[in-house]
Design a protein around this motif. Structure first.
Motif, PDB file in Angstrom:
ATOM      1  N   ALA A 117      58.695   3.747  -8.448  1.00 13.43           N
ATOM      2  CA  ALA A 117      58.277   2.425  -8.018  1.00 13.43           C
ATOM      3  C   ALA A 117      57.782   2.484  -6.583  1.00 13.43           C
ATOM      4  O   ALA A 117      56.900   1.724  -6.184  1.00 13.43           O
ATOM      5  N   LYS A 118      58.324   3.366  -5.836  1.00 11.44           N
ATOM      6  CA  LYS A 118      57.868   3.557  -4.468  1.00 11.44           C
ATOM      7  C   LYS A 118      56.664   4.500  -4.470  1.00 11.44           C
ATOM      8  O   LYS A 118      56.342   5.118  -5.473  1.00 11.44           O
ATOM      9  N   ASP A 119      56.029   4.633  -3.366  1.00 15.35           N
ATOM     10  CA  ASP A 119      54.833   5.473  -3.266  1.00 15.35           C
ATOM     11  C   ASP A 119      55.140   6.884  -2.782  1.00 15.35           C
ATOM     12  O   ASP A 119      54.249   7.581  -2.275  1.00 15.35           O
ATOM     13  N   LEU A 120      56.391   7.286  -2.914  1.00 17.75           N
ATOM     14  CA  LEU A 120      56.797   8.608  -2.475  1.00 17.75           C
ATOM     15  C   LEU A 120      55.928   9.686  -3.114  1.00 17.75           C
ATOM     16  O   LEU A 120      55.652   9.661  -4.303  1.00 17.75           O
ATOM     17  N   ILE A 121      55.502  10.652  -2.279  1.00 16.33           N
ATOM     18  CA  ILE A 121      54.750  11.818  -2.752  1.00 16.33           C
ATOM     19  C   ILE A 121      55.690  13.017  -2.678  1.00 16.33           C
ATOM     20  O   ILE A 121      56.368  13.215  -1.676  1.00 16.33           O
ATOM     21  N   ILE A 122      55.746  13.802  -3.748  1.00 14.27           N
ATOM     22  CA  ILE A 122      56.541  15.027  -3.730  1.00 14.27           C
ATOM     23  C   ILE A 122      55.578  16.207  -3.840  1.00 14.27           C
ATOM     24  O   ILE A 122      54.977  16.452  -4.879  1.00 14.27           O
ATOM     25  N   ARG A 123      55.414  16.909  -2.737  1.00 17.85           N
ATOM     26  CA  ARG A 123      54.489  18.041  -2.666  1.00 17.85           C
ATOM     27  C   ARG A 123      55.296  19.338  -2.617  1.00 17.85           C
ATOM     28  O   ARG A 123      55.968  19.632  -1.639  1.00 17.85           O
ATOM     29  N   GLY A 124      55.253  20.094  -3.705  1.00 16.58           N
ATOM     30  CA  GLY A 124      55.969  21.368  -3.748  1.00 16.58           C
ATOM     31  C   GLY A 124      57.458  21.230  -3.514  1.00 16.58           C
ATOM     32  O   GLY A 124      58.095  22.125  -2.964  1.00 16.58           O
ATOM     33  N   GLY A 125      58.039  20.094  -3.935  1.00 13.81           N
ATOM     34  CA  GLY A 125      59.470  19.881  -3.763  1.00 13.81           C
ATOM     35  C   GLY A 125      59.849  19.184  -2.470  1.00 13.81           C
ATOM     36  O   GLY A 125      60.999  18.786  -2.288  1.00 13.81           O
ATOM     37  N   TYR A 126      58.878  19.019  -1.547  1.00 12.55           N
ATOM     38  CA  TYR A 126      59.135  18.313  -0.298  1.00 12.55           C
ATOM     39  C   TYR A 126      58.726  16.852  -0.428  1.00 12.55           C
ATOM     40  O   TYR A 126      57.661  16.534  -0.958  1.00 12.55           O
ATOM     41  N   ASN A 127      59.555  15.958   0.099  1.00 11.01           N
ATOM     42  CA  ASN A 127      59.226  14.536   0.096  1.00 11.01           C
ATOM     43  C   ASN A 127      58.268  14.211   1.232  1.00 11.01           C
ATOM     44  O   ASN A 127      58.512  14.571   2.378  1.00 11.01           O
ATOM     45  N   VAL A 128      57.188  13.534   0.879  1.00 13.50           N
ATOM     46  CA  VAL A 128      56.226  13.057   1.870  1.00 13.50           C
ATOM     47  C   VAL A 128      56.161  11.540   1.742  1.00 13.50           C
ATOM     48  O   VAL A 128      55.885  11.009   0.663  1.00 13.50           O
ATOM     49  N   TYR A 129      56.410  10.849   2.830  1.00 19.07           N
ATOM     50  CA  TYR A 129      56.458   9.397   2.822  1.00 19.07           C
ATOM     51  C   TYR A 129      55.167   8.850   3.415  1.00 19.07           C
ATOM     52  O   TYR A 129      54.902   9.004   4.613  1.00 19.07           O
ATOM     53  N   PRO A 130      54.332   8.201   2.597  1.00 17.63           N
ATOM     54  CA  PRO A 130      53.000   7.791   3.033  1.00 17.63           C
ATOM     55  C   PRO A 130      52.977   6.957   4.304  1.00 17.63           C
ATOM     56  O   PRO A 130      52.121   7.163   5.164  1.00 17.63           O
ATOM     57  N   ARG A 131      53.915   6.024   4.430  1.00 15.71           N
ATOM     58  CA  ARG A 131      53.887   5.141   5.602  1.00 15.71           C
ATOM     59  C   ARG A 131      54.016   5.953   6.896  1.00 15.71           C
ATOM     60  O   ARG A 131      53.358   5.660   7.903  1.00 15.71           O
ATOM     61  N   GLU A 132      54.882   6.958   6.894  1.00 13.08           N
ATOM     62  CA  GLU A 132      55.066   7.787   8.082  1.00 13.08           C
ATOM     63  C   GLU A 132      53.761   8.492   8.454  1.00 13.08           C
ATOM     64  O   GLU A 132      53.387   8.550   9.627  1.00 13.08           O
ATOM     65  N   VAL A 133      53.052   9.013   7.443  1.00 14.66           N
ATOM     66  CA  VAL A 133      51.783   9.697   7.695  1.00 14.66           C
ATOM     67  C   VAL A 133      50.731   8.695   8.151  1.00 14.66           C
ATOM     68  O   VAL A 133      49.945   8.961   9.078  1.00 14.66           O
ATOM     69  N   GLU A 134      50.710   7.544   7.512  1.00 13.88           N
ATOM     70  CA  GLU A 134      49.725   6.516   7.865  1.00 13.88           C
ATOM     71  C   GLU A 134      49.891   6.062   9.309  1.00 13.88           C
ATOM     72  O   GLU A 134      48.911   5.849  10.035  1.00 13.88           O
ATOM     73  N   GLU A 135      51.161   5.907   9.735  1.00 13.27           N
ATOM     74  CA  GLU A 135      51.397   5.458  11.104  1.00 13.27           C
ATOM     75  C   GLU A 135      50.833   6.451  12.115  1.00 13.27           C
ATOM     76  O   GLU A 135      50.293   6.054  13.155  1.00 13.27           O
ATOM     77  N   ILE A 136      50.941   7.738  11.813  1.00 12.67           N
ATOM     78  CA  ILE A 136      50.355   8.756  12.692  1.00 12.67           C
ATOM     79  C   ILE A 136      48.832   8.685  12.656  1.00 12.67           C
ATOM     80  O   ILE A 136      48.165   8.707  13.698  1.00 12.67           O
ATOM     81  N   LEU A 137      48.260   8.586  11.450  1.00 11.55           N
ATOM     82  CA  LEU A 137      46.798   8.565  11.324  1.00 11.55           C
ATOM     83  C   LEU A 137      46.193   7.334  11.994  1.00 11.55           C
ATOM     84  O   LEU A 137      45.075   7.405  12.534  1.00 11.55           O
ATOM     85  N   TYR A 138      46.910   6.245  11.977  1.00 13.98           N
ATOM     86  CA  TYR A 138      46.392   5.042  12.632  1.00 13.98           C
ATOM     87  C   TYR A 138      46.282   5.213  14.149  1.00 13.98           C
ATOM     88  O   TYR A 138      45.601   4.432  14.829  1.00 13.98           O
ATOM     89  N   GLY A 198      37.086  15.169   7.644  1.00 18.79           N
ATOM     90  CA  GLY A 198      38.431  15.425   7.175  1.00 18.79           C
ATOM     91  C   GLY A 198      39.055  16.632   7.856  1.00 18.79           C
ATOM     92  O   GLY A 198      40.236  16.631   8.190  1.00 18.79           O
ATOM     93  N   GLN A 199      38.258  17.666   8.078  1.00 19.53           N
ATOM     94  CA  GLN A 199      38.763  18.868   8.729  1.00 19.53           C
ATOM     95  C   GLN A 199      39.228  18.566  10.151  1.00 19.53           C
ATOM     96  O   GLN A 199      40.278  19.053  10.594  1.00 19.53           O
ATOM     97  N   GLU A 200      38.480  17.732  10.862  1.00 19.71           N
ATOM     98  CA  GLU A 200      38.845  17.379  12.235  1.00 19.71           C
ATOM     99  C   GLU A 200      40.120  16.529  12.256  1.00 19.71           C
ATOM    100  O   GLU A 200      41.011  16.740  13.088  1.00 19.71           O
ATOM    101  N   ILE A 201      40.205  15.582  11.340  1.00 12.97           N
ATOM    102  CA  ILE A 201      41.384  14.720  11.299  1.00 12.97           C
ATOM    103  C   ILE A 201      42.621  15.531  10.897  1.00 12.97           C
ATOM    104  O   ILE A 201      43.709  15.328  11.436  1.00 12.97           O
ATOM    105  N   ARG A 202      42.425  16.448   9.969  1.00 15.16           N
ATOM    106  CA  ARG A 202      43.550  17.283   9.547  1.00 15.16           C
ATOM    107  C   ARG A 202      44.073  18.116  10.721  1.00 15.16           C
ATOM    108  O   ARG A 202      45.284  18.229  10.923  1.00 15.16           O
ATOM    109  N   ALA A 203      43.159  18.711  11.504  1.00 15.16           N
ATOM    110  CA  ALA A 203      43.578  19.495  12.663  1.00 15.16           C
ATOM    111  C   ALA A 203      44.318  18.622  13.672  1.00 15.16           C
ATOM    112  O   ALA A 203      45.311  19.045  14.280  1.00 15.16           O
ATOM    113  N   TRP A 204      43.866  17.389  13.849  1.00 10.88           N
ATOM    114  CA  TRP A 204      44.520  16.462  14.776  1.00 10.88           C
ATOM    115  C   TRP A 204      45.923  16.103  14.274  1.00 10.88           C
ATOM    116  O   TRP A 204      46.884  16.075  15.043  1.00 10.88           O
ATOM    117  N   ALA A 205      46.038  15.838  12.975  1.00 13.73           N
ATOM    118  CA  ALA A 205      47.323  15.428  12.405  1.00 13.73           C
ATOM    119  C   ALA A 205      48.354  16.554  12.449  1.00 13.73           C
ATOM    120  O   ALA A 205      49.563  16.292  12.525  1.00 13.73           O
TER     121      ALA A 205
END
Length: 502
Positions: free
Chosen positions: A392-413, A449-456
Motif C-alpha cells: 500500500a505504501k510506495d516502498l521500493i525494494i532494490r536488491g533486498g534494500y529498502n528505498v523510501y521515495p520521499r527521502e530520495v525526493e527530498e534530496i532531489l528537490y 539524468g547522468q548529471e543528476i545521478r552524479a549529484w545525488a
C-alpha cells in the motif's frame, strides 16, 4: 536474564571450542567470541557509558560485527546499526534523532561516520581487524528489563524523515524462539549468509537465531554469487539465508558446480522481497533444496510468517504466522475479511516493536490495540498461509534494500534545476525493482539524468540513487495538486531511459 548476548555467551560456557563464526579470513569459536565481545563491553563501561545510552555501530557482514554487537549488548546500551553506505548527512540525522553518545565504525567505511561524529563533537572508535579492545572484560551481561530498548533501527515510510524503530530486549529473544522450531536448527547446523547484518533480517532473524542456537554462522561481504557458492562448498553449509536477487544470481553462476557441492544443504530461507515462483522452482531443481519464504518488517523484528519446514510448503505464499504471532487481513473499516479476499495485513505477537522513538503520533497510527498495521496488502488462504499482493505504501525494494521515495525526493528537490519529481519503483529482472525518477526541470535547463545521478550520489547511499530517469513537462496531479504516482507509466520510464542511453 534478558539479554541476547547472555544467551550467545551461554554457548561459550557449554562448549568454548565449538566454531561460532566462519569467514574467508578464518574462524572464531564461541569462547573467542565471548572473550572478545566481553572486552568490547568493558571498554564501553570504562568510557563511562550507562545502560540504554545510544551507540551507533556501522560495519559490514564480517566476523567482527557480532563481536562488537554482542559486546555493546552486554554493556546494556541501545545499539543502532546503520548501512555501511550511509552518507555523512544520513548518519548525522540518526545521531541527532537518537541522541547517540558514541560511534563505532569498521575502518574501511569510516569516512562518513568520522565527519558526522566530528561535526557533533562525538567520540568515534575505529574497529580494526580482530576487534581487539584493551579493556577489562565484563563477565556478566547487563540484565535488561524486558521492555528496555535493546536496538533502534531507522526506517521511514513514504512520508517524513526516517523513524527510529525501538525493539526491546525481549523482542530479540522472542524472535529467536519463534524461528527455532520452524527452522529445526541444531548445534550441528552450519548456516551461511551474505545478508547485511545491520539490517533486521540478517541481524535479528539470522545472526541472533543461529548463534543463540549454538550453530555456526558463515558470513560473506559483499555478496558475489560465485563467492557465495564457494562458501557453500568450503564450509559444507547446511542452511543459507538470502534475498531473491541472491538466489537468482547464484542460479546463473552455478554452472561449474555439481550435486556433490550441495549435498549438505537442507534449508534455504528468503525474505526482503517477493520471491518469484520460477526462481524457487529452479533453485530446488538445481540445488535439491527448497527455499522457504517468510515475511516480516523492521517493526516486527523481521518476524511475522514463515513457511515452516515441518509443514506443507506453498509456493507463492510467505507461510502461516510464526508461533505466538497472529495475522489478520482487514478491510478499510478494520474488519477481518474472508479467506482469499485482499486486504491490509495486521500482525500481533511478542516480536512487535515498542514504538517509534519520540514519535507518539506515528506509533499510535501503526500500533492499534497491540496490532501492527503494516500498510501491505495480502490474502490469507483457508489454512492461514499469507500471500503478499502489493504494498500500500510506495516502498521500493532494490536488491533486498529498502528505498523510501520521499527521502530520495527530498534530496532531489534540493537540485536547483528540478521543479517537480516523483520517485517510483520499476520492475527489474536482476534487482527486483529499480529506482526511477520522473522529473520536470526548470525552463531552459539542460540537466541530464547522468548529471543528476552524479549529484545525488554525494547525498545518498548508492542503492538509493535513481538509475532510470524520465523528463516530462509536468507530473500527473489530482484536484488538490498531489502528484498521482499511480498514473505514472513504468513502461514509458524504461523507454525514456533506454533512449537516453542509446
Amino acid at each position: 536474564m534478558v539479554n541476547v548476548a547472555a544467551n550467545v555467551w551461554t554457548n561459550a560456557a557449554n562448549d568454548p571450542d565449538r566454531v561460532a563464526l566462519r569467514s574467508s579470513r578464518g574462524d572464531l569459536t564461541y569462547g573467542q567470541l565471548r572473550s572478545a565481545s566481553s572486552r568490547v563491553a568493558g571498554a564501553v563501561k570504562a568510557a563511562g557509558l550507562q545502560p540504554l545510552d545510544r551507540v551507533v555501530f556501522i560495519a559490514p557482514s564480517i566476523i567482527e560485527f557480532p563481536v562488537v554487537y554482542y559486546g555493546l549488548h552486554a554493556a546494556g546500551v541501545s545499539v543502532i546499526t546503520m548501512n555501511t553506505m550511509a552518507t555523512a548527512p544520513e548518519i548525522g540525522y540518526v545521531l541527532d534523532d537518537s541522541e547517540a553518545v558514541l560511534v563505532l565504525v569498521w575502518h574501511e567505511c569510516a569516512d562518513a561516520a568520522r565527519a558526522a561524529a566530528a561535526d557533533r563533537g562525538l567520540d568515534l572508535w575505529i574497529v580494526d581487524e580482530g576487534a581487539s579492545f584493551d579493556a577489562e572484560p565484563v563477565e556478566v551481561a547487563h540484565d535488561h528489563a524486558p521492555d528496555d530498548t535493546a536496538i533502534i533501527l531507522y526506517t521511514s515510510g513514504t512520508t517524513g524523515r526516517p523513524k527510529g524503530v525501538e525493539l526491546t530486549a525481549s523482542n530479540l529473544l522472542d524472535t529467536t524462539s519463534s524461528f527455532l522450531p520452524v527452522l529445526a536448527l541444531s548445534e550441528d547446523d552450519r548456516f551461511g549468509t551474505a545478508l547485511p547484518l545491520f539490517h533486521v533480517y540478517g541481524q535479528a532473524v539470522v545472526m541472533n537465531t543461529v548463534l543463540v542456537t549454538g550453530s555456526s554462522l558463515s558470513v560473506l561481504s559483499p555478496f558475489e554469487p560465485t563467492a557465495m557458492l564457494e562458501m557453500l562448498r568450503r564450509d559444507r553449509l547446511t542452511a543459507m539465508a538470502g534475498v531473491p536477487t541472491m538466489w537468482n544470481a547464484m542460479l546463473h553462476a552455478a554452472a561449474d558446480y555439481g550435486p556433490s557441492d550441495f549435498e549438505h544443504l537442507r534449508l534455504a530461507t528468503s525474505g526482503g522481497a517477493s520471491l518469484p515462483v520460477e526462481v524457487m522452482r529452479a533453485f530446488n531443481e538445481r540445488f535439491d533444496c527448497a527455499i522457504l519464504e517468510g515475511y516480516g518488517l523492521t517493526e516486527s523484528t523481521g518476524a511475522a510468517t514463515f513457511n515452516d519446514i515441518n509443514r506443507v510448503q506453498k509456493a507463492g505464499t510467505v507461510g502461516p504466522a510464526l508461533p505466538r504471532s497472529q495475522i489478520e487481513v482487514r478491510d478499510a473499516e478494520g474488519t477481518p475479511v474472508a479467506a482469499g479476499t485482499v486486504g491490509e495485513v495486521f500482525i500481533k505477537g511478542p516480536t512487535i516493536m515498542k514504538g517509534y522513538r519520540n514519535r507518539p503520533e506515528a506509533t499510535a497510527e501503526d500500533l492499534q490495540d497491540g496490532w501492527l498495521k503494516t500498510g501491505d496488502l495480502g490474502t490469507l488462504d483457508e489454512d492461514g498461509y499469507l500471500s503478499i499482493v502489493d504494498r500500500a505504501k510506495d516502498l521500493i525494494i532494490r536488491g533486498g534494500y529498502n528505498v523510501y521515495p520521499r527521502e530520495v525526493e527530498e534530496i532531489l528537490y534540493e537540485h536547483p534545476d528540478i521543479v517537480e519529481v516523483a520517485v517510483v519503483g520499476v520492475p527489474d529482472d536482476h534487482f527486483g525493482e529499480e529506482v526511477a525518477a520522473v522529473i520536470a526541470l526548470r525552463p531552459g535547463s539542460t540537466a541530464t539524468g547522468q548529471e543528476i545521478r552524479a549529484w545525488a550520489k554525494v547525498q545518498l547511499s548508492a542503492y538509493k540513487v535513481p538509475r532510470l530517469f524520465q523528463f516530462v513537462e509536468s507530473l500527473p496531479k489530482g484536484a488538490t495538486g498531489k502528484i498521482l504516482k499511480r498514473e505514472i507509466d513504468r513502461d514509458a520510464i524504461r523507454v525514456a531511459a533506454a533512449g537516453a542511453t542509446a
